[in-house]
Design an enzyme around this catalytic site. Structure first.
Site, PDB file in Angstrom:
ATOM      1  N   HIS A 160      23.402 159.275   3.586  1.00 16.42           N
ATOM      2  CA  HIS A 160      24.247 158.296   2.908  1.00 16.42           C
ATOM      3  C   HIS A 160      23.593 156.919   2.979  1.00 16.42           C
ATOM      4  O   HIS A 160      22.933 156.597   3.970  1.00 16.42           O
ATOM      5  CB  HIS A 160      25.626 158.193   3.588  1.00 16.42           C
ATOM      6  CG  HIS A 160      26.396 159.475   3.601  1.00 16.42           C
ATOM      7  ND1 HIS A 160      27.472 159.685   4.430  1.00 16.42           N
ATOM      8  CD2 HIS A 160      26.262 160.616   2.878  1.00 16.42           C
ATOM      9  CE1 HIS A 160      27.965 160.894   4.224  1.00 16.42           C
ATOM     10  NE2 HIS A 160      27.238 161.491   3.292  1.00 16.42           N
ATOM     11  N   TYR A 190      35.453 154.474   8.572  1.00 12.94           N
ATOM     12  CA  TYR A 190      35.948 154.004   9.874  1.00 12.94           C
ATOM     13  C   TYR A 190      37.186 153.167   9.589  1.00 12.94           C
ATOM     14  O   TYR A 190      37.082 152.125   8.920  1.00 12.94           O
ATOM     15  CB  TYR A 190      34.918 153.123  10.573  1.00 12.94           C
ATOM     16  CG  TYR A 190      33.704 153.844  11.110  1.00 12.94           C
ATOM     17  CD1 TYR A 190      33.676 154.308  12.415  1.00 12.94           C
ATOM     18  CD2 TYR A 190      32.567 154.029  10.317  1.00 12.94           C
ATOM     19  CE1 TYR A 190      32.559 154.954  12.933  1.00 12.94           C
ATOM     20  CE2 TYR A 190      31.442 154.677  10.823  1.00 12.94           C
ATOM     21  CZ  TYR A 190      31.450 155.149  12.130  1.00 12.94           C
ATOM     22  OH  TYR A 190      30.339 155.782  12.635  1.00 12.94           O
ATOM     23  N   PRO A 206      32.260 157.255  21.575  1.00 19.52           N
ATOM     24  CA  PRO A 206      31.596 157.851  20.406  1.00 19.52           C
ATOM     25  C   PRO A 206      31.547 156.981  19.147  1.00 19.52           C
ATOM     26  O   PRO A 206      30.783 157.298  18.236  1.00 19.52           O
ATOM     27  CB  PRO A 206      32.411 159.117  20.146  1.00 19.52           C
ATOM     28  CG  PRO A 206      33.732 158.887  20.798  1.00 19.52           C
ATOM     29  CD  PRO A 206      33.481 157.980  21.953  1.00 19.52           C
ATOM     30  N   LYS A 237      26.166 156.725  19.111  1.00 17.89           N
ATOM     31  CA  LYS A 237      24.895 156.283  19.695  1.00 17.89           C
ATOM     32  C   LYS A 237      24.381 157.208  20.813  1.00 17.89           C
ATOM     33  O   LYS A 237      23.246 157.069  21.268  1.00 17.89           O
ATOM     34  CB  LYS A 237      25.065 154.876  20.282  1.00 17.89           C
ATOM     35  CG  LYS A 237      24.993 153.781  19.258  1.00 17.89           C
ATOM     36  CD  LYS A 237      23.560 153.358  19.007  1.00 17.89           C
ATOM     37  CE  LYS A 237      23.284 152.886  17.608  1.00 17.89           C
ATOM     38  NZ  LYS A 237      23.224 153.907  16.587  1.00 17.89           N
ATOM     39  N   TYR A 265      23.624 150.007  14.019  1.00 17.46           N
ATOM     40  CA  TYR A 265      24.174 151.310  13.665  1.00 17.46           C
ATOM     41  C   TYR A 265      23.053 152.302  13.366  1.00 17.46           C
ATOM     42  O   TYR A 265      23.125 153.471  13.786  1.00 17.46           O
ATOM     43  CB  TYR A 265      25.078 151.144  12.438  1.00 17.46           C
ATOM     44  CG  TYR A 265      25.899 152.345  12.062  1.00 17.46           C
ATOM     45  CD1 TYR A 265      27.099 152.619  12.716  1.00 17.46           C
ATOM     46  CD2 TYR A 265      25.486 153.199  11.042  1.00 17.46           C
ATOM     47  CE1 TYR A 265      27.857 153.711  12.374  1.00 17.46           C
ATOM     48  CE2 TYR A 265      26.251 154.308  10.694  1.00 17.46           C
ATOM     49  CZ  TYR A 265      27.434 154.563  11.358  1.00 17.46           C
ATOM     50  OH  TYR A 265      28.186 155.655  11.016  1.00 17.46           O
TER      51      TYR A 265
HETATM   52  C1  DHB Z   1      30.291 161.222  13.685  1.00 15.76           C
HETATM   53  C2  DHB Z   1      30.800 160.868  14.920  1.00 15.76           C
HETATM   54  C3  DHB Z   1      30.856 159.533  15.252  1.00 15.76           C
HETATM   55  O1  DHB Z   1      31.328 159.167  16.457  1.00 15.76           O
HETATM   56  C4  DHB Z   1      30.446 158.555  14.388  1.00 15.76           C
HETATM   57  O2  DHB Z   1      30.541 157.256  14.740  1.00 15.76           O
HETATM   58  C5  DHB Z   1      29.928 158.912  13.163  1.00 15.76           C
HETATM   59  C6  DHB Z   1      29.858 160.263  12.813  1.00 15.76           C
HETATM   60  C7  DHB Z   1      30.250 162.653  13.314  1.00 15.76           C
HETATM   61  O3  DHB Z   1      30.659 163.483  14.134  1.00 15.76           O
HETATM   62  O4  DHB Z   1      29.847 162.973  12.187  1.00 15.76           O
END
Ligand code: DHB
Length: 395
Positions: free
Chosen positions: A76, A205, A296, A300, A388
């Protein structure tokens, strides 16, 4: 009966840190053996996050490990942030000179690395339960383990504990020698996988007054979604109807609705930040989750684990090629520079996007203002994009 074997590096753990390390060492002509407590099937099917930083993908390509990723991953150009019912696309590729968000589940990465390691003749023992790490302060190290009830010993020059937050590796360092820093968050994530088509072309998000939600994907027909929940919730507190009502509410925007589907996996994930700055003790090195955990948000964890072993592999190369131990002495400091930046970024994304039941009304408004700033400022978006997609390496 005790069976003894020997290698240059004994690696505990077949997660991202252990497997990437074994590959990097192999390319440098250094022998390693991996001991993993779980079965191969369990390692290859445990559901974790799925976002790879740009440099991790490039590393996999350079190492010839990206063939399936190239075919099956989703690339993406950006992500969507949502506050209330307002969405904002962040053009991460445009802000980083073309870097992309790569969605490829962690266990798929592990499958590819295990298969390639076995094809290279690599030695890996599954269902091998470490009972003790010996000699880490002495001239020779050894890992004692049992497999199918039989006791074994792996003699090695060095041990790398890449055995996760709950593994025995970190605990082999005496408590008084360890400096640790941690933060627990008063919320958790409920993660689900479901059979459904994609509802939106990229990750969302979302910050909602009721709590955070994240929409991500695994394939055209499998979607991954996360909901902020109470860390004390039993999984039974989240029947399908409650999950979908919560997601529809938190991701709602006019003229759009989330496509629902059969949920086939669900689990509750605690959120914590943790760093053990003592990443080396004699002949023992810590890498990945054994040394640090991030919440999460921003995915990272794997990326930081791979960064550790990239640094560590070079330290071993210098040692075996030139008897130079500088890399051992600088390993922790070099790795921690990147780790603390990852910790900061993950903490920042987490506090900005979640509804913290313990925050004051003032803090609540500050976190909302932080997100409003990111949604409207190209400068703030550039900082998010750089962190990111993975900070660049100095070399
Ligand atoms: C996914 C998990 C995440 O914590 C994140 O910030 C982005 C993607 C995932 O599982 O695809």
């Amino acid at each position: 009966m005790v069976g003894a074997m020997r290698s240059q590096i004994g690696i505990v753990g077949a997660g991202p840190a252990g497997l990437f390390l074994a590959h990097l060492l192999h390319r440098a002509g250094i022998a390693s053996v991996i001991l993993e407590t779980r079965s191969r099937a369990a390692v290859e099917s445990t559901i974790r996050a799925g976002m790879l930083g740009d440099w991790v993908v490039r590393l996999m390509r350079d190492m010839g490990l990206a063939e399936r990723l190239e075919r099956e991953a989703h690339f993406h150009d950006g992500v969507t942030l949502q506050v209330g019912e307002t969405r904002q696309h962040l053009d991460l590729a445009g802000l980083t000179g073309g870097k992309q968000v790569t969605i490829y589940a962690q266990h798929e990465v592990l499958k590819d690395l295990i298969a390639a390691r076995l094809a290279d003749g690599g030695e890996m023992h599954f269902e091998a339960h470490v009972t003790s790490l010996d000699g880490i302060e002495a001239d020779r190290a050894a890992i004692h383990f049992t497999q199918a009830g039989v006791a074994h010993r792996l003699d090695c020059d060095f041990i790398v504990a890449a055995d996760g937050f709950h593994g025995p590796g970190r605990l082999a360092i005496p408590a008084e020698a360890r400096s640790e820093y941690h933060k627990d968050y008063p919320f958790a994530w409920l993660g689900i996988l479901c059979h459904a088509p994609r509802s939106w072309p990229e990750l969302i998000y979302a910050r909602h007054e009721d709590g955070f939600a994240l929409l991500t994907t695994r394939s055209d027909s499998i979607q991954r979604l996360y909901i902020q929940c109470d860390p004390g919730d039993p999984i039974e507190a989240w029947p399908d109807a409650r999950i979908w009502d919560t997601l529809q509410c938190r991701l709602a925007t006019p003229g759009w609705s989330l496509t629902e589907g059969a949920i086939f996996q669900r689990s509750i994930i605690p959120l914590r930040s943790f760093v053990c700055e003592t990443m080396r003790h004699g002949r023992l090195f810590l890498a990945g989750d054994a040394a640090h955990i991030v919440p999460p948000t921003g995915a990272k964890g794997l990326n930081l684990a791979v960064a550790d072993v990239r640094i560590l592999a070079r330290a071993f190369e210098r040692f075996y090629a030139h008897a130079d131990t500088t890399g051992f002495e600088t390993y922790a400091a070099t790795a921690l520079g990147r780790i603390w930046k990852g910790e900061r970024f993950s903490w920042w994304m987490t506090t900005m996007l979640h509804r913290d039941p313990s925050e004051t009304a003032f803090e609540h408004r500050i976190h909302a203002a932080e997100l409003a700033y990111v949604m409207n400022s190209t400068a703030a978006q550039a900082a998010l994009a750089e962190n990111y997609l993975g900070l660049p390496f100095a070399d």
